[in-house]
Write a protein that holds these residues in place. Structure first.
Motif, mmCIF file in Angstrom:
data_model
loop_
_atom_site.group_PDB
_atom_site.id
_atom_site.type_symbol
_atom_site.label_atom_id
_atom_site.label_comp_id
_atom_site.label_asym_id
_atom_site.label_seq_id
_atom_site.Cartn_x
_atom_site.Cartn_y
_atom_site.Cartn_z
ATOM 1 N N MET A 136 0.838 -1.211 0.000
ATOM 2 C CA MET A 136 0.000 0.000 0.000
ATOM 3 C C MET A 136 0.870 1.257 0.000
ATOM 4 N N GLY A 137 2.005 1.173 0.699
ATOM 5 C CA GLY A 137 2.925 2.312 0.743
ATOM 6 C C GLY A 137 3.619 2.559 -0.588
ATOM 7 N N CYS A 138 3.725 1.508 -1.407
ATOM 8 C CA CYS A 138 4.391 1.639 -2.717
ATOM 9 C C CYS A 138 3.431 2.102 -3.813
ATOM 10 N N ILE A 139 2.123 2.022 -3.528
ATOM 11 C CA ILE A 139 1.143 2.444 -4.544
ATOM 12 C C ILE A 139 0.886 3.931 -4.369
ATOM 13 N N LYS B 186 -6.093 8.097 -3.597
ATOM 14 C CA LYS B 186 -7.262 7.418 -3.016
ATOM 15 C C LYS B 186 -6.840 6.245 -2.130
ATOM 16 N N ILE B 187 -5.779 5.548 -2.533
ATOM 17 C CA ILE B 187 -5.299 4.398 -1.746
ATOM 18 C C ILE B 187 -4.625 4.897 -0.473
ATOM 19 N N THR B 188 -3.918 6.016 -0.581
ATOM 20 C CA THR B 188 -3.192 6.586 0.561
ATOM 21 C C THR B 188 -4.146 6.849 1.737
ATOM 22 N N GLU B 189 -5.350 7.341 1.419
ATOM 23 C CA GLU B 189 -6.327 7.630 2.476
ATOM 24 C C GLU B 189 -6.664 6.362 3.263
ATOM 25 N N TYR B 190 -6.759 5.250 2.543
ATOM 26 C CA TYR B 190 -7.131 3.987 3.194
ATOM 27 C C TYR B 190 -5.960 3.343 3.939
ATOM 28 N N LEU B 191 -4.755 3.819 3.675
ATOM 29 C CA LEU B 191 -3.551 3.223 4.289
ATOM 30 C C LEU B 191 -3.405 3.603 5.758
ATOM 31 N N CYS B 192 -3.949 4.765 6.137
ATOM 32 C CA CYS B 192 -3.686 5.300 7.481
ATOM 33 C C CYS B 192 -4.056 4.362 8.627
ATOM 34 N N ASP B 193 -5.263 3.823 8.621
ATOM 35 C CA ASP B 193 -5.676 2.970 9.743
ATOM 36 C C ASP B 193 -4.853 1.680 9.830
ATOM 37 N N PRO B 194 -4.676 0.951 8.688
ATOM 38 C CA PRO B 194 -3.823 -0.243 8.762
ATOM 39 C C PRO B 194 -2.404 0.081 9.218
ATOM 40 N N ALA C 177 7.380 1.106 9.820
ATOM 41 C CA ALA C 177 8.207 2.307 10.043
ATOM 42 C C ALA C 177 8.692 2.878 8.710
ATOM 43 N N ILE C 178 9.196 2.014 7.831
ATOM 44 C CA ILE C 178 9.689 2.470 6.526
ATOM 45 C C ILE C 178 8.537 3.002 5.673
ATOM 46 N N CYS C 179 7.370 2.388 5.862
ATOM 47 C CA CYS C 179 6.183 2.804 5.104
ATOM 48 C C CYS C 179 5.784 4.253 5.429
ATOM 49 N N VAL C 180 6.031 4.683 6.669
ATOM 50 C CA VAL C 180 5.709 6.065 7.059
ATOM 51 C C VAL C 180 6.527 7.046 6.207
ATOM 52 N N ALA C 181 7.809 6.708 5.986
ATOM 53 C CA ALA C 181 8.668 7.576 5.160
ATOM 54 C C ALA C 181 8.144 7.650 3.724
ATOM 55 N N LYS C 182 7.671 6.514 3.193
ATOM 56 C CA LYS C 182 7.109 6.492 1.831
ATOM 57 C C LYS C 182 5.851 7.363 1.767
ATOM 58 N N LEU C 183 5.027 7.238 2.807
ATOM 59 C CA LEU C 183 3.775 8.004 2.864
ATOM 60 C C LEU C 183 4.064 9.500 2.979
#
Length: 217
Positions: free
Chosen positions: A112-115, A119-127, A144-150
């Protein structure tokens, strides 16, 4: 690549897309898995297999980790050109982020962090918030790394949802790999920010030294 997998790279035949479509919707798991491998092989050599998006996404709902990885790979590649269709995958991502298998939870959040689709980013927050507090250190370090991508996609969202504080909390994690990834993520965010995000204080330094002391590599 093994000799067994090389068969997936055979030349495109006339009518290959309809054939693949049929195989992707087969009732047999092995046939679906082989079809996804053929789709990925075609994608790897630059063939356009975007018309199979919906069929490939339908194969996401599987317990097979190898198949899931292949579908996720396809999604990362085509989500940008098919953002409306990518939304179809969101429910499965969210479900996977709560899977009993930590490898699947981590894979869902990483993908999810790589997409890079708003619209997908909004859904990524809770997971992502759940995974940052996951019981499994592999899931936490991936999150943790996904936060940097986001942050790279939507810095304001990361700050508003408290992800920077969650990353700073991970510096006190009892797993040195989680600490290392939290520091790497904060350092990457700091590089992309014009204001101070991550400052090493004596308190932070003491936590880092403790984590280093526990590292085996």
């Amino acid at each position: 690549m093994s000799g067994h997998d090389s068969k997936y790279f055979s030349t495109t035949k006339k009518g290959e897309i309809p054939e693949l479509k049929e195989e992707l919707n087969s009732q047999y798991k092995d046939k679906r898995k082989d079809a996804v491998k053929k789709v990925i092989a075609a994608m790897t050599v630059g063939k356009d297999v975007s018309s199979l998006f919906t069929d490939v996404v339908n194969c996401m709902q599987t317990e097979n980790l190898e198949l899931k990885k292949l579908v996720y790979l396809y999604l990362i590649n085509y989500a940008k050109s098919q953002p409306d269709l990518a939304i179809l995958a969101v429910n499965t991502f969210v479900k996977d982020s709560q899977d009993p298998n930590p490898l699947i939870r981590a894979l869902a959040v990483r993908t999810m962090g790589c997409i890079r689709v708003d619209k997908i980013t909004e859904y990524l927050c809770d997971p992502l918030q759940r995974c940052l507090k996951d019981d499994d250190p592999y899931v936490r370090k991936t999150a943790a790394i996904c936060v940097a991508k986001l942050y790279d996609i939507n810095a304001e969202l990361v700050e508003d949802r408290g992800f920077l504080d969650a990353l700073k909390d991970l510096i006190s994690d009892n797993n040195p790999m989680v600490v290392a990834n939290a520091v790497a993520a904060l350092a990457e965010i700091q590089e992309n920010s014009s204001r101070p995000i991550f400052e090493i204080t004596s308190h932070t330094l003491s936590k880092l030294l403790t984590a280093l002391n526990e590292c085996t590599e």
